[in-house]
Design a protein around this motif. Structure first.
Motif, mmCIF file in Angstrom:
data_model
loop_
_atom_site.group_PDB
_atom_site.id
_atom_site.type_symbol
_atom_site.label_atom_id
_atom_site.label_comp_id
_atom_site.label_asym_id
_atom_site.label_seq_id
_atom_site.Cartn_x
_atom_site.Cartn_y
_atom_site.Cartn_z
ATOM 1 N N SER A 18 0.825 -1.215 0.000
ATOM 2 C CA SER A 18 0.000 0.000 0.000
ATOM 3 C C SER A 18 0.853 1.256 0.000
ATOM 4 O O SER A 18 0.343 2.350 -0.161
ATOM 5 N N GLY A 19 2.158 1.103 0.163
ATOM 6 C CA GLY A 19 3.033 2.257 0.211
ATOM 7 C C GLY A 19 3.235 2.778 1.621
ATOM 8 O O GLY A 19 4.051 3.625 1.868
ATOM 9 N N VAL A 20 2.456 2.262 2.573
ATOM 10 C CA VAL A 20 2.584 2.674 3.959
ATOM 11 C C VAL A 20 2.683 1.421 4.797
ATOM 12 O O VAL A 20 1.776 0.598 4.800
ATOM 13 N N SER A 21 3.754 1.275 5.514
ATOM 14 C CA SER A 21 3.967 0.073 6.311
ATOM 15 C C SER A 21 2.864 -0.099 7.347
ATOM 16 O O SER A 21 2.460 0.848 8.008
ATOM 17 N N GLY A 22 2.369 -1.324 7.468
ATOM 18 C CA GLY A 22 1.368 -1.636 8.479
ATOM 19 C C GLY A 22 -0.056 -1.340 8.064
ATOM 20 O O GLY A 22 -0.971 -1.574 8.824
ATOM 21 N N GLN A 23 -0.285 -0.805 6.873
ATOM 22 C CA GLN A 23 -1.639 -0.517 6.435
ATOM 23 C C GLN A 23 -1.990 -1.415 5.263
ATOM 24 O O GLN A 23 -1.137 -1.732 4.437
ATOM 25 N N LEU A 24 -3.235 -1.806 5.207
ATOM 26 C CA LEU A 24 -3.681 -2.698 4.152
ATOM 27 C C LEU A 24 -3.963 -1.945 2.858
ATOM 28 O O LEU A 24 -4.287 -0.766 2.873
ATOM 29 N N PHE A 25 -3.866 -2.659 1.760
ATOM 30 C CA PHE A 25 -4.173 -2.124 0.439
ATOM 31 C C PHE A 25 -5.645 -1.736 0.368
ATOM 32 O O PHE A 25 -6.514 -2.488 0.789
ATOM 33 N N VAL A 26 -5.930 -0.555 -0.149
ATOM 34 C CA VAL A 26 -7.300 -0.095 -0.338
ATOM 35 C C VAL A 26 -7.479 0.221 -1.816
ATOM 36 O O VAL A 26 -6.807 1.109 -2.341
ATOM 37 N N PRO A 27 -8.341 -0.522 -2.502
ATOM 38 C CA PRO A 27 -8.529 -0.246 -3.930
ATOM 39 C C PRO A 27 -9.106 1.148 -4.150
ATOM 40 O O PRO A 27 -9.809 1.684 -3.301
ATOM 41 N N GLY A 28 -8.789 1.724 -5.295
ATOM 42 C CA GLY A 28 -9.283 3.049 -5.623
ATOM 43 C C GLY A 28 -10.775 3.038 -5.906
ATOM 44 O O GLY A 28 -11.345 2.013 -6.280
ATOM 45 N N PRO A 29 -11.421 4.175 -5.728
ATOM 46 C CA PRO A 29 -12.839 4.274 -6.047
ATOM 47 C C PRO A 29 -13.061 4.179 -7.552
ATOM 48 O O PRO A 29 -12.121 4.290 -8.336
ATOM 49 N N SER A 30 -14.305 3.995 -7.938
ATOM 50 C CA SER A 30 -14.644 4.037 -9.364
ATOM 51 C C SER A 30 -15.052 5.468 -9.699
ATOM 52 O O SER A 30 -15.468 6.227 -8.836
ATOM 53 N N ILE A 31 -14.897 5.831 -10.978
ATOM 54 C CA ILE A 31 -15.241 7.186 -11.416
ATOM 55 C C ILE A 31 -15.972 7.093 -12.748
ATOM 56 O O ILE A 31 -15.670 6.225 -13.574
ATOM 57 N N SER A 32 -16.954 7.964 -12.934
ATOM 58 C CA SER A 32 -17.684 8.035 -14.204
ATOM 59 C C SER A 32 -18.221 9.453 -14.372
ATOM 60 O O SER A 32 -18.224 10.240 -13.435
ATOM 61 N N ALA A 33 -18.649 9.766 -15.586
ATOM 62 C CA ALA A 33 -19.223 11.083 -15.883
ATOM 63 C C ALA A 33 -20.559 10.882 -16.579
ATOM 64 O O ALA A 33 -20.710 9.973 -17.389
ATOM 65 N N SER A 34 -21.539 11.746 -16.249
ATOM 66 C CA SER A 34 -22.828 11.674 -16.939
ATOM 67 C C SER A 34 -23.321 13.098 -17.201
ATOM 68 O O SER A 34 -23.048 14.001 -16.422
ATOM 69 N N PRO A 35 -23.980 13.361 -18.292
ATOM 70 C CA PRO A 35 -24.466 12.361 -19.240
ATOM 71 C C PRO A 35 -23.383 11.800 -20.156
ATOM 72 O O PRO A 35 -23.557 10.746 -20.754
ATOM 73 N N SER A 36 -22.227 12.476 -20.281
ATOM 74 C CA SER A 36 -21.177 12.031 -21.186
ATOM 75 C C SER A 36 -19.870 12.691 -20.775
ATOM 76 O O SER A 36 -19.870 13.696 -20.056
ATOM 77 N N GLU A 37 -18.751 12.150 -21.253
ATOM 78 C CA GLU A 37 -17.454 12.772 -21.004
ATOM 79 C C GLU A 37 -17.207 13.927 -21.969
ATOM 80 O O GLU A 37 -16.336 14.756 -21.739
ATOM 81 N N VAL A 38 -17.982 13.988 -23.047
ATOM 82 C CA VAL A 38 -17.889 15.090 -24.016
ATOM 83 C C VAL A 38 -19.135 15.951 -23.840
ATOM 84 O O VAL A 38 -20.260 15.464 -24.009
ATOM 85 N N ILE A 39 -18.927 17.222 -23.476
ATOM 86 C CA ILE A 39 -20.066 18.103 -23.225
ATOM 87 C C ILE A 39 -19.894 19.405 -24.008
ATOM 88 O O ILE A 39 -18.782 19.829 -24.304
#
Length: 113
Positions: A18-39
């Motif tokens: 995880s890059g920090v000793s003694g701490q567990l790996f935490v997966p990254g959040p998910s990300i999305s855009a709506s209504p679209s990535e092109v606006i």
């Protein structure tokens, strides 16, 4: 069946991933855009960041720089300007001290046309 030595080695190796000793790996959040990535210029877009974890605060980044602490799971640009375009990502952080940061989410690229 795993040997005691294998278990001991993994218990020392995994927290360091995880890059920090003694701490567990935490997966990254998910990300999305709506209504679209092109606006369209002046249009609205909402960026959604979601974490499958409890008691974590979400942070939104643009170009690798923290721009917003999310109170919920979304950030809305109500009237997009050209400078709102760019690469966005999210991270989550625990409320404990010292804080435990997740990996960054994937990147969503907002394009304003």
């Amino acid at each position: 069946m795993a040997s005691a030595l294998t278990i001991l080695l993994l218990s020392c190796w995994l927290p360091g991933q995880s890059g920090v000793s003694g701490q567990l790996f935490v997966p990254g959040p998910s990300i999305s855009a709506s209504p679209s990535e092109v606006i369209a210029l002046g249009g609205a877009v909402t960026i959604h960041c979601q974490c499958r974890c409890e008691a974590r605060r979400l942070f939104l980044y643009k170009g690798g720089i923290e721009i917003w602490k999310l109170d919920g799971v979304e950030f809305t640009i109500p009237s997009a300007r050209r400078e709102d375009g760019g690469a966005y990502s999210c991270r989550s952080r625990s409320g404990s001290e010292p804080p435990n940061w997740s990996d960054p989410s994937d990147i969503v690229r907002i394009v304003v046309v």
